[in-house]
Design a protein around this motif. Structure first.
Motif, PDB file in Angstrom:
ATOM      1  N   PRO A  98       0.810  -1.232   0.000  1.00  0.00           N
ATOM      2  CA  PRO A  98       0.000   0.000   0.000  1.00  0.00           C
ATOM      3  C   PRO A  98       0.834   1.268   0.000  1.00  0.00           C
ATOM      4  N   ARG A  99       1.977   1.265   0.686  1.00  0.00           N
ATOM      5  CA  ARG A  99       2.778   2.489   0.748  1.00  0.00           C
ATOM      6  C   ARG A  99       3.375   2.822  -0.612  1.00  0.00           C
ATOM      7  N   ALA A 100       3.877   1.814  -1.314  1.00  0.00           N
ATOM      8  CA  ALA A 100       4.450   2.049  -2.636  1.00  0.00           C
ATOM      9  C   ALA A 100       3.399   2.566  -3.602  1.00  0.00           C
ATOM     10  N   VAL A 101       2.218   1.978  -3.569  1.00  0.00           N
ATOM     11  CA  VAL A 101       1.138   2.410  -4.461  1.00  0.00           C
ATOM     12  C   VAL A 101       0.692   3.829  -4.108  1.00  0.00           C
ATOM     13  N   ALA A 102       0.594   4.136  -2.808  1.00  0.00           N
ATOM     14  CA  ALA A 102       0.172   5.470  -2.385  1.00  0.00           C
ATOM     15  C   ALA A 102       1.160   6.539  -2.855  1.00  0.00           C
ATOM     16  N   VAL A 103       2.457   6.251  -2.738  1.00  0.00           N
ATOM     17  CA  VAL A 103       3.479   7.206  -3.186  1.00  0.00           C
ATOM     18  C   VAL A 103       3.374   7.421  -4.693  1.00  0.00           C
ATOM     19  N   ALA A 104       3.239   6.333  -5.443  1.00  0.00           N
ATOM     20  CA  ALA A 104       3.148   6.433  -6.898  1.00  0.00           C
ATOM     21  C   ALA A 104       1.922   7.231  -7.321  1.00  0.00           C
ATOM     22  N   LEU A 105       0.796   6.981  -6.671  1.00  0.00           N
ATOM     23  CA  LEU A 105      -0.428   7.693  -7.026  1.00  0.00           C
ATOM     24  C   LEU A 105      -0.346   9.174  -6.637  1.00  0.00           C
ATOM     25  N   LEU A 106       0.317   9.468  -5.524  1.00  0.00           N
ATOM     26  CA  LEU A 106       0.513  10.859  -5.119  1.00  0.00           C
ATOM     27  C   LEU A 106       1.279  11.624  -6.191  1.00  0.00           C
ATOM     28  N   VAL A 107       2.355  11.013  -6.686  1.00  0.00           N
ATOM     29  CA  VAL A 107       3.154  11.668  -7.719  1.00  0.00           C
ATOM     30  C   VAL A 107       2.354  11.792  -9.017  1.00  0.00           C
ATOM     31  N   GLN A 108       1.689  10.696  -9.407  1.00  0.00           N
ATOM     32  CA  GLN A 108       0.968  10.674 -10.676  1.00  0.00           C
ATOM     33  C   GLN A 108      -0.209  11.641 -10.704  1.00  0.00           C
ATOM     34  N   VAL A 109      -1.003  11.645  -9.653  1.00  0.00           N
ATOM     35  CA  VAL A 109      -2.263  12.388  -9.662  1.00  0.00           C
ATOM     36  C   VAL A 109      -2.090  13.836  -9.214  1.00  0.00           C
ATOM     37  N   VAL A 110      -1.107  14.098  -8.327  1.00  0.00           N
ATOM     38  CA  VAL A 110      -0.970  15.442  -7.746  1.00  0.00           C
ATOM     39  C   VAL A 110       0.284  16.158  -8.246  1.00  0.00           C
ATOM     40  N   LEU A 111       1.452  15.560  -8.030  1.00  0.00           N
ATOM     41  CA  LEU A 111       2.705  16.269  -8.304  1.00  0.00           C
ATOM     42  C   LEU A 111       2.954  16.483  -9.795  1.00  0.00           C
ATOM     43  N   LEU A 112       2.664  15.478 -10.625  1.00  0.00           N
ATOM     44  CA  LEU A 112       2.922  15.635 -12.056  1.00  0.00           C
ATOM     45  C   LEU A 112       2.057  16.723 -12.698  1.00  0.00           C
ATOM     46  N   PRO A 113       0.745  16.760 -12.437  1.00  0.00           N
ATOM     47  CA  PRO A 113      -0.039  17.869 -13.008  1.00  0.00           C
ATOM     48  C   PRO A 113       0.434  19.239 -12.529  1.00  0.00           C
ATOM     49  N   LEU A 114       0.822  19.335 -11.251  1.00  0.00           N
ATOM     50  CA  LEU A 114       1.323  20.620 -10.750  1.00  0.00           C
ATOM     51  C   LEU A 114       2.636  20.993 -11.430  1.00  0.00           C
ATOM     52  N   THR A 115       3.507  20.008 -11.643  1.00  0.00           N
ATOM     53  CA  THR A 115       4.769  20.259 -12.334  1.00  0.00           C
ATOM     54  C   THR A 115       4.519  20.704 -13.768  1.00  0.00           C
ATOM     55  N   ALA A 116       3.628  19.996 -14.452  1.00  0.00           N
ATOM     56  CA  ALA A 116       3.303  20.347 -15.833  1.00  0.00           C
ATOM     57  C   ALA A 116       2.716  21.758 -15.911  1.00  0.00           C
ATOM     58  N   PHE A 117       1.850  22.082 -14.976  1.00  0.00           N
ATOM     59  CA  PHE A 117       1.230  23.415 -14.947  1.00  0.00           C
ATOM     60  C   PHE A 117       2.293  24.500 -14.783  1.00  0.00           C
ATOM     61  N   ALA A 118       3.250  24.255 -13.885  1.00  0.00           N
ATOM     62  CA  ALA A 118       4.320  25.232 -13.682  1.00  0.00           C
ATOM     63  C   ALA A 118       5.190  25.371 -14.936  1.00  0.00           C
ATOM     64  N   LEU A 119       5.469  24.255 -15.611  1.00  0.00           N
ATOM     65  CA  LEU A 119       6.301  24.311 -16.812  1.00  0.00           C
ATOM     66  C   LEU A 119       5.590  25.017 -17.957  1.00  0.00           C
ATOM     67  N   CYS A 120       4.270  24.912 -18.020  1.00  0.00           N
ATOM     68  CA  CYS A 120       3.510  25.638 -19.048  1.00  0.00           C
ATOM     69  C   CYS A 120       3.773  27.137 -18.949  1.00  0.00           C
ATOM     70  N   HIS A 121       3.845  27.630 -17.724  1.00  0.00           N
ATOM     71  CA  HIS A 121       4.097  29.059 -17.513  1.00  0.00           C
ATOM     72  C   HIS A 121       5.588  29.385 -17.648  1.00  0.00           C
ATOM     73  N   LEU A 122       6.443  28.500 -17.147  1.00  0.00           N
ATOM     74  CA  LEU A 122       7.879  28.750 -17.200  1.00  0.00           C
ATOM     75  C   LEU A 122       8.371  28.836 -18.642  1.00  0.00           C
ATOM     76  N   PHE A 123       7.865  27.950 -19.505  1.00  0.00           N
ATOM     77  CA  PHE A 123       8.297  27.928 -20.904  1.00  0.00           C
ATOM     78  C   PHE A 123       7.354  28.734 -21.815  1.00  0.00           C
ATOM     79  N   VAL A 124       6.379  29.385 -21.212  1.00  0.00           N
ATOM     80  CA  VAL A 124       5.438  30.246 -21.942  1.00  0.00           C
ATOM     81  C   VAL A 124       4.848  29.502 -23.145  1.00  0.00           C
ATOM     82  N   LEU A 125       4.279  28.346 -22.891  1.00  0.00           N
ATOM     83  CA  LEU A 125       3.700  27.543 -23.963  1.00  0.00           C
ATOM     84  C   LEU A 125       2.398  28.177 -24.465  1.00  0.00           C
ATOM     85  N   THR A 126       2.124  27.988 -25.725  1.00  0.00           N
ATOM     86  CA  THR A 126       0.844  28.435 -26.271  1.00  0.00           C
ATOM     87  C   THR A 126      -0.269  27.629 -25.598  1.00  0.00           C
TER      88      THR A 126
END
Length: 305
Positions: free
Chosen positions: A49-77
């Motif tokens: 359960p701990r391994a799955v919880a960590v993976a899901l935390l990164v996949q569902v929360v951290l990755l979208p937040l990272t992508a959102f920040a990069l959209c602004h950092l690289f000024v994507l259309t």
């Protein structure tokens, strides 16, 4: 949820591909995934359960937040930004299992994570896509999450997986016989789609390559690094950290491309470009990462006097 079609698209060829061949290829891809899954892959989640919880935390929360920040950092259309958010919401690809195996990771955990993420994506993908359309393109481009659209995603993504799993359960020998040819066909078909998208969208790719390519490379490196280091920080073993790192870093870019091009969803060639660029990038970085992991494992540990 359908975005406005891109203007200037080669109508006849692209229409046939997006309306007929692409949904069929996506269904075959998900069928191939189902042929490789069993109920034991889902039950195994309860043992880690701990391994799955960590993976899901990164996949569902951290990755979208990272992508959102990069959209602004690289000024994507706006279209490229939605494409990156779509990629971030896509689950790990089956290629993650191969790279995890090469790096001596916990492949069983990879398979379980792929199974869970594929089901979870039925909810997270439409939600994140709609929020991205609303934020980057405005309220007139977003579409409420209608039951019909969700049902279409389920029909294309989840139903073939269930059929493959049922076939694996009822006829395991037949399923294992077809598993490799189905995966090979889907890989070749997606390669053709990637080439077509790159050729037909070459002007847009070259015009935005510095920003889009840089954003894809940065997103990939962050995904691999966070996916590998965070599990180690919470006390998981090296094989589990490798498995999660590959699962997070090697996205199902083929699924993202298919959903971006599909008339049932985004119907946008431009939004498919980020995932198209991500495919070769992740193959190179994941291969280099796997090579580095095996090198560090073989290296003798220093002895303390």
């Amino acid at each position: 949820m359908a975005a406005t079609p891109d203007h200037g698209k080669p109508a006849a060829m692209m229409s046939a591909i997006t309306t007929i061949y692409l949904p069929l290829a996506l269904a075959i891809i998900m069928l191939g995934l189902g042929l490789s899954l069993t109920m034991a892959d889902f039950r195994r989640v309860l043992t880690q359960p701990r391994a799955v919880a960590v993976a899901l935390l990164v996949q569902v929360v951290l990755l979208p937040l990272t992508a959102f920040a990069l959209c602004h950092l690289f000024v994507l259309t706006p279209e490229f930004a939605v494409g990156l958010m779509l990629l971030a919401a896509s689950p790990g690809g089956t290629s993650a299992n191969l790279f995890s195996h090469l790096a001596r990771g916990d492949v069983a955990l990879n398979i379980s994570l792929t199974a869970v993420n594929s089901v979870l994506a039925i909810i997270t993908l439409p939600l994140l896509i709609n929020l991205s359309l609303l934020y980057f393109l405005g309220a007139d481009k977003s579409v409420p999450l209608q039951f019909g659209k969700v049902a279409q995603v389920v029909a294309i993504v989840l139903v073939p997986v269930l059929i493959g799993m049922l076939l694996r359960h009822r006829q395991p020998a037949l399923a294992m016989r077809f598993e490799r040819p189905v995966k090979l066909f889907s890989m070749l078909f997606l390669l053709a789609i990637v080439v077509l998208v790159m050729v037909s969208g070459w002007k847009a790719i070259t015009a935005h390559l510095p920003s889009v390519g840089g954003a894809m490379l940065t997103f990939n490196l962050i995904s691999l690094a966070v996916g590998y280091q965070l599990p180690k920080l919470v006390g998981l073993g090296r094989p589990q950290a490798i498995a999660i790192g590959m699962e997070i870093g090697v996205h199902n870019s083929g699924l993202a491309i298919a959903l971006a091009l599909s008339p049932l969803l985004l119907n946008s060639q431009t939004m498919a470009i980020p995932a198209t660029l991500y495919s070769p990038i992740m193959m190179l970085t994941a291969g280099a990462f796997a090579w580095w992991l095996t090198r560090t494992r073989r290296s003798p540990q220093p002895h303390l006097d």
